[in-house]
Enzyme design. Structure first.
Site, mmCIF file in Angstrom:
data_model
loop_
_atom_site.group_PDB
_atom_site.id
_atom_site.type_symbol
_atom_site.label_atom_id
_atom_site.label_comp_id
_atom_site.label_asym_id
_atom_site.label_seq_id
_atom_site.Cartn_x
_atom_site.Cartn_y
_atom_site.Cartn_z
ATOM 1 N N ASP A 149 -10.331 1.077 -5.732
ATOM 2 C CA ASP A 149 -9.645 0.621 -4.535
ATOM 3 C C ASP A 149 -9.852 -0.898 -4.434
ATOM 4 O O ASP A 149 -10.593 -1.508 -5.208
ATOM 5 C CB ASP A 149 -10.145 1.358 -3.284
ATOM 6 C CG ASP A 149 -9.101 1.310 -2.161
ATOM 7 O OD1 ASP A 149 -8.154 0.487 -2.247
ATOM 8 O OD2 ASP A 149 -9.218 2.067 -1.184
HETATM 9 C C1 BGC Z 1 -6.533 1.046 0.534
HETATM 10 C C2 BGC Z 1 -5.784 1.821 -0.506
HETATM 11 C C3 BGC Z 1 -4.581 1.068 -0.987
HETATM 12 C C4 BGC Z 1 -5.020 -0.292 -1.469
HETATM 13 C C5 BGC Z 1 -3.901 -1.146 -2.023
HETATM 14 C C6 BGC Z 1 -6.775 -0.380 0.111
HETATM 15 O O1 BGC Z 1 -7.285 -1.145 1.146
HETATM 16 O O2 BGC Z 1 -7.745 1.690 0.808
HETATM 17 O O3 BGC Z 1 -5.419 3.077 -0.001
HETATM 18 O O4 BGC Z 1 -3.931 1.792 -1.992
HETATM 19 O O5 BGC Z 1 -5.621 -0.999 -0.406
HETATM 20 O O6 BGC Z 1 -3.067 -1.590 -1.046
#
Ligand code: BGC
Length: 764
Positions: free
Chosen positions: A288
Site C-alpha cells: 500500500d
Molecule cells: C489506500 C489504498 C489505495 C492506495 C492508492 C492507499 O492510501 O489504502 O487502498 O489503493 O492508497 O491510492
C-alpha cells in the site's frame, strides 16, 4: 523418511516459486521464459526499477508523491505508474517507456477503480447489500470497460477486508462483516474485472486488498494495530482474500497495519508462508501507499532495513515510497538481500505485463476513440441505476407509508438532499461528481408534473465547521450554510407546511467514511436530529432516507421516524434509484451486510459471534451473572442480513433429505417460501449452520449459502440448498482445515435473527 519428505516438500515449494509448476499452463511457462530472457539483459538498476510504483497526478493519500517521473521512466527506474488517466496521456507516457528506455519494457497503469470508474455504482458496502453476484460482477465489468477505455490496465480493487467495526471509516469500502458473503463478492468482482482473457483491451488486472486484516484495527482507528488469534484470522478474516487468490486475482496489496508485531508489508509468514505456499498465489504483491517507509514509524528501523525486510517477506512492488529504488542496491552489497530475490520479484511483474498482453501491444489500452463512446454512457448509467436500487435497504416501514404516491406535495428536506457531488460516496476518483443525480433531481424526474416537490436544506451536515471542512474534500462540497440553525429549521418547516409527506434526507457526507475517516460517534449528528424532531412535530408522515458509509447508531430514529430507507451512497445514479424505490417503481430487496448496533458501546457486535459460557437465554434482556449489559440488551438494532420489502414473505418448515448422514454424502435442505403481500418482490433466502459440538468453540451461526429469489404476489416456491462436508469445514486449533462429526443446527430465513431451525447428525 520424515526428513526426506520435508526436503522434497521444500524443493517442490522452491521450484513452484522459481519455475513453472506442473499446474501452470504452458502459456504461463512461456511468459516466465520470456521474462527470464529479459531479466538476463537487465542491469541491477533496471531490475530494481521494475519494482518501483510511483504516483502521478494530484490525488494522493499519503505525504509523499514522486518527482522526475519522466527521467526515471527513461532510466528504467519505473515498473508501473498510478493516478494518471486518459488514453492520450497514458499513450504518451507509455511511449517514453517503450521508446526511450533502454529495454523498452511497457508500464502498468493503475488506479483505484473501486466501485465504478465514471459511472459510479454504490459504495462496496452498499453493493454488497444487493446480495446479487451477477449484478456485482456486471458492475466490475462496466468499471473495467470504462477504465480500460481511459488507458488504465490495473485496478486496486476489490477491497475484501472483513470489518466488524463501524467506527472504522473504511467499512464503506468493504463488503461488511461476513467472510462467506465477502468471499462470494471477491470472486464476482475479480471475474468482472479480469474476465476470462486478460489479453483483451477491456479486461484489466485486479488487486485484492488490503492483505491482511486491515478491517480489524484497534478501536476502529484507521491504520491502527491488529492483534488476533490465528484461528480467528483463518476462520473469519482470511476467507475473502483466499477466495480472491483462488479466483485468479493478478495482484495482492499489503495492508498498512501491524499484525501481531510485524506489519503486513514486512510479514514473511503472511506474504510467503500463507499467501504463496499455502494458497498458491502466483501474481505479484504490491505494497500500500508508502507502507514500506511506514515500517520505520512502526519502529522496525531505517528505510534500508525495512525495505530489505519487505523484499525478504515476499513483497514485489513498492508503492510510492521508493524504499526499494533507493536502498536495495546497498542491501545487496551488504548481503541483506540477494539478486535472486530481486529477479524473482521482477519476473512476477514482467509476467503480469505479459498476461495483459502489453509486450505484444503496449498501447492496447490507448485507443483514443474509446473513451467518448464507452464511458458514462446511458446504457452504463441505466445499469448503475438498477444496481443502486437493489442496494437500498428498507429498515422500517410503519403502516406501509412507503411506497409514496406520485401526487400532492412532497417536501424534500436535508443537508445533502440537493447535493450531487456527495452521491458517489468515498473512493470514486475518476467520477465527475457534478454529473451525479441528486435526490432532488431524482424526485423531480420521477414525478414530472404529477406532484410538486418543495425543497429546503434545513440543516448543515454538522454544526462544527472545522469538522465539516475535514470531510468537504476531494471535490465533494457540502455547501455550508452560515445562517443560524433555527432559521434553517424554520425554513424547512415553512417548506413542509403544505406538504402531504416529508422526505428527510439525513446522515453522513460522502467523505465522513473512507480512508482516514474513522469516527468515535456514529449517531446522526445532533443538529440533524433536531431538524428531524421539528419535522416530526408537524404530525405529517416523515420518511427518512439515510445516507451512510457505515452502519450508524440510529436507535432514536428507529423509535420515532415511521419509515427509514438506508441508501448508503448509491453512486452517480443515486437520486433516480432512490426515487425508484420511494415511489415503488422498484420494490426494495437489499439486506444488510453488517450489523447495525443500538449504540457504540456494543461494538464490535456481529451475528457470527461465539457463545460464552454464560449465554443469555434467547428472548431475554438481562439476567444476573449472564453475559449481557445492564443498560442495553445484547440485540443489535438491525441484524446482519436484515432488510424489509414492500411485500411480505412467509417461510414454511425446514425439510431435510436426511437427518442422519455419513461421510461425504450431500444434504439437501428445502423450505417453502411464499410471497404473502400485494407486491411482486425479491427475497434473499439465507442459510446458516452451527456446529453444535466441536474440538474448539464455534460461532453460534455462520452464513453458508444464500439465494435471491423473485416471487410474484401470492406466488410460492420451494428453495433448496445443497450442503456438503466442505460447508462444515473449519480451521481447528492446529490450523488444520477439516470438518468434525456430530450434531449441526441448520437455519434458514430472511435475516440472521429470524430463522427456521432444524438439527441433524453427520458422522464421518
Ligand atoms: C489506500 C489504498 C489505495 C492506495 C492508492 C492507499 O492510501 O489504502 O487502498 O489503493 O492508497 O491510492
Amino acid at each position: 523418511m520424515k526428513n526426506t519428505g520435508i526436503i522434497l516438500f521444500s524443493i517442490a515449494i522452491a521450484i513452484s516459486l522459481c519455475i513453472p509448476s506442473f499446474a501452470q499452463t504452458s502459456t504461463e511457462a512461456r511468459f516466465i521464459q520470456k521474462a527470464d530472457s529479459i531479466i538476463s539483459l537487465m542491469t541491477l538498476e533496471e531490475k530494481i526499477g521494475q519494482l518501483n510504483l510511483p504516483a502521478v497526478g494530484d490525488f494522493t493519500t499519503g505525504q509523499a508523491s514522486s518527482s522526475n517521473i519522466a527521467e526515471k521512466i527513461k532510466a528504467g527506474k519505473v515498473g508501473a505508474l498510478f493516478n494518471i488517466k486518459t488514453a492520450a496521456k497514458i499513450r504518451d507516457v507509455q511511449k517514453v517507456a517503450v521508446e526511450e528506455s533502454r529495454l523498452g519494457i511497457p508500464l502498468l497503469f493503475g488506479m483505484d477503480v473501486i466501485h465504478g470508474y465514471e459511472t459510479i455504482f454504490p459504495i462496496p458496502l452498499g453493493i454488497a447489500s444487493s446480495w446479487d453476484m451477477e449484478l456485482i460482477e456486471m458492475s466490475a465489468r462496466i468499471a473495467a470497460n470504462e477504465a480500460s477505455a481511459d488507458g488504465i490496465n490495473w485496478t486496486f480493487s476489490p477491497m475484501t477486508d472483513v470489518s466488524r467495526d463501524p467506527r472504522w471509516g473504511r467499512v464503506s469500502e468493504g463488503n461488511g462483516e461476513d467472510p462467506y458473503l465477502g468471499a462470494q463478492i471477491a470472486k464476482a468482482m475479480i471475474k468482472g474485472y479480469q474476465g476470462d482473457d486478460l489479453t483483451l483491451n477491456n479486461t484489466i488486472m485486479a488487486c485484492v486488498k488490503h492483505f491482511a486484516l486491515y478491517g480489524a484495527p484497534e478501536a476502529g482507528r484507521d491504520y491502527h494495530t491488529v492483534d488476533m488469534s490465528r484461528q480467528k484470522m483463518f476462520n473469519e478474516y482470511f476467507l475473502p482474500y483466499k477466495a480472491a487468490v483462488e479466483a485468479g486475482v493478478g495482484t495482492v496489496m499489503t495492508s498498512f497495519n501491524d499484525i501481531d508485531g510485524i506489519p503486513a508489508s514486512g510479514n514473511k509468514w503472511l506474504m510467503t508462508d500463507v499467501l504463496r505456499e499455502q494458497w498458491g498465489f502466483d501474481g505479484f504483491v504490491v505494497t500500500d501507499y508508502t507502507a514500506i517507509n511506514e515500517m520505520t514509524d512502526h519502529g522496525l528501523g531505517d528505510l534500508q532495513r525495512v525495505s530489505a525486510m519487505a523484499l525478504n517477506a515476499g513483497v514485489e512492488m513498492d508503492m510510492v515510497g521508493e524504499g526499494f529504488l533507493t536502498t536495495l542496491q546497498k542491501s545487496l552489497e551488504e548481503g541483506l538481500v540477494t539478486e535472486k530475490q530481486i529477479e524473482n520479484a521482477v519476473r512476477l511483474i514482467l509476467v503480469a505485463k505479459y498476461k495483459l498482453g502489453l509486450f505484444d501491444d503496449p498501447y492496447k489500452y490507448c485507443d483514443l476513440d474509446r473513451a467518448e463512446k464507452e464511458i458514462f454512457t446511458p446504457a452504463n448509467r441505466k445499469i448503475a441505476r438498477d444496481i443502486a436500487a437493489q442496494s437500498l435497504v428498507l429498515l422500517k416501514n410503519q403502516d406501509g407509508i412507503l411506497p409514496l404516491a406520485k401526487k400532492g406535495t412532497i417536501a424534500l428536506i436535508g443537508p445533502l438532499a440537493d447535493n450531487r457531488e456527495n452521491m458517489t460516496g468515498t473512493w470514486s476518483v475518476a467520477a465527475k461528481f457534478e454529473k451525479s443525480v441528486s435526490i432532488h433531481d431524482g424526485l423531480k424526474n420521477a414525478v414530472g408534473d404529477k406532484a410538486k416537490i418543495v425543497y429546503a436544506k434545513g440543516a448543515n451536515v454538522v454544526v462544527d465547521s472545522l469538522f465539516e471542512s475535514k470531510f468537504s474534500i476531494y471535490g465533494k462540497p457540502t455547501y455550508r450554510d452560515n445562517r443560524p440553525a433555527d432559521v434553517m429549521i424554520q425554513e424547512a418547516l415553512d417548506a413542509a407546511k403544505n406538504a402531504d409527506v416529508i422526505v428527510a434526507v439525513m446522515g453522513e457526507a460522502a467523505e465522513m467514511s473512507g480512508e482516514s475517516s474513522s469516527l468515535t460517534n456514529i449517531d446522526l449528528p445532533e443538529n440533524q436530529r433536531d431538524l428531524l424532531k421539528a419535522l416530526l412535530k408537524t404530525g405529517k408522515p416523515v420518511v427518512m432516507v439515510l445516507l451512510a458509509g457505515r452502519p450508524m447508531t440510529i436507535k432514536w430514529e428507529d423509535e420515532n421516524v415511521p419509515a427509514i430507507l438506508n441508501a448508503w451512497f448509491a453512486g452517480s445514479e443515486a437520486g433516480d434509484a432512490i426515487a425508484d424505490v420511494l415511489f415503488g417503481d422498484v420494490n426494495p430487496s437489499g439486506k444488510l451486510p453488517a450489523t447495525f448496533p443500538q449504540n457504540i458501546g456494543q461494538v464490535p457486535i456481529y451475528y457470527n459471534q461465539k457463545s460464552t459460557g454464560r449465554p443469555l437465554p434467547e428472548g431475554q434482556w438481562f439476567q444476573k451473572f449472564r453475559s449481557n449489559y445492564l443498560d442495553v440488551s445484547n440485540d443489535p438494532l438491525y441484524p446482519f442480513g436484515y432488510g424489509l420489502n414492500y411485500t411480505t414473505f412467509e417461510y414454511g418448515d425446514l425439510k431435510f433429505s436426511s437427518t442422519d448422514l455419513k461421510g461425504d454424502n450431500k444434504l439437501q435442505v428445502s423450505i417453502d417460501l411464499k410471497n404473502t403481500g400485494k407486491y411482486d418482490g425479491a427475497e434473499v433466502v439465507q442459510l446458516y449452520i452451527r456446529d453444535l459440538v466441536a474440538s474448539m468453540t464455534r460461532p453460534v451461526k455462520e452464513l453458508k449459502g444464500f439465494q435471491k429469489v423473485f416471487l410474484k404476489a401470492g406466488e410460492s416456491k420451494t428453495i433448496t440448498f445443497d450442503i456438503s462436508t466442505e460447508d462444515l469445514k473449519f480451521y481447528n486449533y492446529n490450523i488444520e482445515f477439516d470438518w468434525e462429526p456430530g450434531e449441526f443446527e441448520i437455519m434458514v430465513g430472511g435475516n440472521s435473527r429470524d430463522l427456521v431451525k432444524g438439527k441433524m447428525n453427520w458422522e464421518k
